[in-house]
Design an enzyme around this catalytic site. Structure first.
Site, short mmCIF file in Angstrom:
data_model
loop_
_atom_site.label_atom_id
_atom_site.label_comp_id
_atom_site.label_asym_id
_atom_site.label_seq_id
_atom_site.Cartn_x
_atom_site.Cartn_y
_atom_site.Cartn_z
N GLU A 135 -4.71 -15.31 41.54
CA GLU A 135 -3.28 -13.91 40.90
C GLU A 135 -4.19 -14.16 40.06
OE1 GLU A 135 1.23 -14.97 41.54
OE2 GLU A 135 0.25 -16.78 41.20
N HIS A 250 6.23 -10.06 32.94
CA HIS A 250 5.65 -9.66 34.07
C HIS A 250 5.14 -8.38 34.30
CE1 HIS A 250 4.83 -9.70 38.74
NE2 HIS A 250 4.72 -10.69 38.71
N ARG A 298 -1.41 -10.87 32.71
CA ARG A 298 -0.15 -10.76 32.70
C ARG A 298 0.20 -9.79 31.51
NH1 ARG A 298 3.39 -15.15 35.80
NH2 ARG A 298 2.36 -14.51 37.67
N HIS A 360 10.01 -12.07 31.46
CA HIS A 360 9.81 -13.15 33.08
C HIS A 360 9.66 -14.88 32.55
CE1 HIS A 360 8.28 -13.88 37.28
NE2 HIS A 360 6.84 -14.83 36.83
N ARG A 395 1.02 -17.90 29.77
CA ARG A 395 0.87 -18.78 30.52
C ARG A 395 -0.05 -17.75 32.04
NH1 ARG A 395 5.19 -19.07 35.97
NH2 ARG A 395 4.99 -16.76 35.51
C1 LIG Z 1 11.21 -14.17 39.84
C2 LIG Z 1 10.31 -15.10 39.28
C3 LIG Z 1 8.90 -15.68 40.14
C4 LIG Z 1 8.35 -16.87 39.61
N1 LIG Z 1 7.33 -16.65 40.24
C5 LIG Z 1 6.46 -18.19 39.94
C6 LIG Z 1 5.42 -18.27 40.62
O1 LIG Z 1 4.81 -17.71 41.50
N2 LIG Z 1 4.27 -19.67 40.17
C7 LIG Z 1 5.00 -19.98 39.15
O2 LIG Z 1 4.09 -21.22 39.12
N3 LIG Z 1 5.71 -20.21 38.78
C8 LIG Z 1 6.46 -18.65 39.12
N4 LIG Z 1 8.23 -18.76 38.07
C9 LIG Z 1 8.00 -19.21 37.05
C10 LIG Z 1 8.79 -20.32 37.79
O3 LIG Z 1 10.26 -20.37 38.53
C11 LIG Z 1 9.87 -21.50 36.45
O4 LIG Z 1 8.67 -20.79 35.49
C12 LIG Z 1 10.32 -22.64 36.98
O5 LIG Z 1 10.60 -22.45 38.55
C13 LIG Z 1 11.74 -23.69 36.17
O6 LIG Z 1 11.72 -24.40 36.15
P1 LIG Z 1 12.93 -25.22 35.62
O7 LIG Z 1 12.87 -26.18 36.54
O8 LIG Z 1 12.42 -25.01 34.07
O9 LIG Z 1 14.05 -24.37 35.49
P2 LIG Z 1 14.71 -23.33 36.64
O10 LIG Z 1 14.05 -23.81 38.15
O11 LIG Z 1 15.13 -22.58 36.23
O12 LIG Z 1 16.35 -24.32 36.57
C14 LIG Z 1 16.82 -24.39 35.98
C15 LIG Z 1 18.17 -25.42 36.09
O13 LIG Z 1 19.08 -25.58 34.81
C16 LIG Z 1 20.23 -25.54 35.40
N5 LIG Z 1 21.38 -24.50 33.56
C17 LIG Z 1 20.07 -23.99 32.93
N6 LIG Z 1 21.06 -23.65 31.99
C18 LIG Z 1 22.10 -25.48 31.82
C19 LIG Z 1 23.40 -26.02 31.83
N7 LIG Z 1 23.79 -24.90 29.93
N8 LIG Z 1 24.44 -26.83 32.00
C20 LIG Z 1 24.11 -27.25 33.51
N9 LIG Z 1 22.77 -26.34 33.72
C21 LIG Z 1 21.94 -25.89 33.29
C22 LIG Z 1 20.58 -24.28 36.07
O14 LIG Z 1 21.14 -23.86 36.81
C23 LIG Z 1 19.31 -24.39 36.49
O15 LIG Z 1 19.46 -25.17 37.93
C24 LIG Z 1 9.31 -17.01 39.08
C25 LIG Z 1 10.18 -17.04 37.99
C26 LIG Z 1 10.51 -16.17 38.61
C27 LIG Z 1 12.17 -15.39 37.66
#
Ligand SMILES: Cc1cc2nc3c(=O)[nH]c(=O)nc-3n(C[C@H](O)[C@H](O)[C@H](O)COP(=O)(O)OP(=O)(O)OC[C@H]3O[C@@H](n4cnc5c(N)ncnc54)[C@H](O)[C@@H]3O)c2cc1C
Length: 548
Positions: A135, A250, A298, A360, A395
């Site tokens: 990537e 993105h 990016r 993104h 990132r």
């Molecule tokens: C379309 C897309 C494609 C991506 N592709 C990639 C990739 O290929 N590789 C990569 O490394 N990264 C990628 N990313 C980035 C990556 O997906 C995220 O940075 C990562 O998944 C974040 O994980 P997390 O556990 O921190 O948060 P999330 O997976 O966003 O989880 C957050 C959680 O917190 C909960 N939450 C939020 N606020 C509250 C609240 N007040 N009370 C209770 N619960 C709450 C939500 O419901 C959710 O369950 C991508 C992101 C997107 C949007």
């Protein structure tokens, strides 16, 4: 200690008590919850949507990891940990914490092995080895993927299965931290959605894993849940945040006229397989812009698209095209992208895909140490909501799932260690009323942020955004889910504007039209934001110190 009491069915205020409450159920939250439970802690997961909702399930490209052979490098591809570290530092544009980068990258292979041991199935090549793609910003083929372009869905599926049996409160929203008289965090105020029944969770440790803030903007790849709640909660609890000005856009989400909310992503891996960006006249957008061409980092690609759109003959165009017609095996390799295109009436194997940049990823967040500890006792943060120093000013693609896996395990271990060494019982929170916070109307805020604090910014525009926000907020009690989210968006927008306005240079994914150059003499440093006693975000570093 008493057992948890979950009374969210009734309107009666309810209370639960655990060792660790994990807020969020994406890759970071569920990895931490799983590890904390393995370590014998009583864990409760509180999550705003369903267990599988969040940014994680939408991730397409994959997980960046150097699959180490005996020599510490990848025998198949010639890749090395040093190369992954170097690529991360280059993307981070001088603001990464080099030690944080190295420890996350080095822990990557073990974290991926752990996930595979829990049942994650990544794509393999015909010889049965893990398939790897490349990537933007990566100097080697090191991004492992699952289901073609459905990596996040597989990671989420595996972690949901791995945490089966743990107590979970789905559709519950964390509002605010409960603190002791001495300011330590000792639990959470929570609302059960959709009827907003209030409750409290008393805990020896609170872990924020609430993900990103893409909903600050009109066009974003993030789902509706990504409203910066954890960041706002941490700031209100007295923690600091850093690098907030660095929001990664993105370069390629699917363009549909007038789209709002979550826009389907067209993963960078499509360019990794040979697709190219062209404008309406069919001219290559990235020709002559960067040595890596269409696989440039990016920020470079997003800025090039933005410039090309602005310079379109006859005015501003609203999208460019990604020509993937020469990519072989598109349907098998990119089923998610194909489905989104098909739903929009586009056949990417025969015609170019209309694309546009969108908000993104939040490179900054709640400041933590390398184990997920914030500066506030009892409060931890992990995943996209946290700022460990891994991402710096930008990132590197596919480093965030990696961060969630590595840091999720590490923060669970840190909490277990801290709890063993310190608090043996849940403390009593200081009684307090429902918090009240300034709230702006979401559509106004999103319009302001998109127009004045998007990929390109300047002082004049950000001053307009700040003053309109100031006059359009109303103090609102946080007793509905909408109010909690809107208050978070409002606070995070203000903090982001303060940081972005003060940084008078362009760096990483932060582009100032009025300060187009990078200024290492003044600005090779992160900015830290806190709330002052009246709840206003203020920069707390001696920010103009000369670091040359
Ligand atoms: C379309 C897309 C494609 C991506 N592709 C990639 C990739 O290929 N590789 C990569 O490394 N990264 C990628 N990313 C980035 C990556 O997906 C995220 O940075 C990562 O998944 C974040 O994980 P997390 O556990 O921190 O948060 P999330 O997976 O966003 O989880 C957050 C959680 O917190 C909960 N939450 C939020 N606020 C509250 C609240 N007040 N009370 C209770 N619960 C709450 C939500 O419901 C959710 O369950 C991508 C992101 C997107 C949007």
């Amino acid at each position: 200690m008493t057992s948890p009491v979950f009374d969210s069915e009734s309107k009666t205020p309810w209370e639960a008590e655990v060792d660790v409450v994990v807020v969020g159920s994406g890759v970071a939250g569920l990895t931490a919850a799983s590890r904390a439970a393995e370590l014998g802690l009583r864990v409760l997961v509180v999550t705003k949507g369903r267990l599988a909702d969040g940014n994680t399930r939408w991730a397409q490209g994959g997980v960046a990891v150097v699959l180490a052979d005996a020599a510490g490098g990848d025998g198949d591809t010639g890749d090395t940990l040093d190369a992954h570290v170097a690529d991360t530092l280059t993307a981070g544009a001088g603001l990464c914490d080099a030690d944080a980068v190295r420890t996350v990258v080095e822990a990557g292979p073990a974290a991926v092995e752990w996930l595979r041991s829990r049942g994650a199935r990544f794509d393999t090549d015909p010889a049965g080895r893990l398939a790897r793609t490349r990537e933007g910003g990566h100097s080697a083929f090191r991004v492992i993927h699952a289901g073609g372009d459905a990596t996040g869905a597989e990671v989420q599926r595996c972690l949901v299965a791995a945490t089966e049996g743990l107590p979970v409160l789905e559709q519950h929203v964390a509002v605010d931290a409960l603190t002791t008289a001495s300011g330590e965090v000792c639990g959470l105020r929570v609302l059960a959605a959709p009827d907003s029944t209030p409750g409290t969770v008393r805990a020896r440790a609170v872990l924020l894993a609430t993900g990103g803030l893409g909903q600050l903007y009109q066009a974003t790849s993030n789902p509706e849940l990504a409203t910066g709640d954890g960041l706002a909660l941490a700031l209100r609890a007295g923690a600091s945040a850093a690098d907030l000005e660095f929001v990664q856009f993105h370069p390629t989400v699917l363009y549909t006229p007038g789209a709002r909310g979550r826009c389907p992503l067209v993963t960078e891996a499509v360019r990794g397989e040979g697709a190219v960006l062209v404008d309406a006249a069919g001219d290559r957008v990235m020709r002559g812009v960067h040595p890596l061409g269409d696989l440039a980092p990016r920020d470079v690609v997003s800025a090039a698209i933005t410039r090309r759109l602005a310079s379109a003959p006859g005015g501003v165009d609203d999208h460019v095209f990604l020509d993937a017609t020469a990519v072989t095996g598109f349907a098998e390799r990119f089923p998610t992208v194909l489905a989104a295109c098909t739903a929009a009436g586009i056949d990417p194997t025969r015609e170019p895909i209309p694309v546009v940049p969108a908000a993104h990823f939040a490179c900054g967040g709640v400041v933590t140490d390398r184990h997920g500890r914030t500066e506030v006792a009892g409060l931890y943060a992990v995943g996209e909501v946290a700022r460990t120093g891994l991402h710096g000013a930008n990132r590197l693609a596919s480093n965030s799932l990696l961060e969630g896996l590595v840091m999720g395990r590490r923060v669970a271990e840190a909490m277990a260690m801290d709890l063993a060494a310190g608090r043996s019982a849940v403390s009593d929170p200081r009684p307090g009323p429902t918090p009240v916070a300034p709230v702006a109307e979401r559509s106004v805020l999103q319009r302001l942020m998109s127009r004045y604090a998007g990929i390109g910014r300047d002082a004049e525009g950000m001053a307009v955004a700040g003053s309109v926000l100031d006059v359009s907020t109303k103090d609102t009690p946080l007793w509905t889910v909408d109010a909690v989210e809107d208050a978070a968006l409002t606070l995070v927008a203000r903090a982001l504007l303060a940081a972005a306005n003060t940084r008078t240079e362009s760096r990483g994914c932060h582009v100032r039209h009025d300060h187009p150059e990078r200024d290492d003499r003044l600005w090779r440093r992160s900015q830290t934001v806190r709330l002052n006693p009246s709840g206003q975000p203020v920069l707390t570093d001696p920010i103009l110190e000369d670091v040359a």
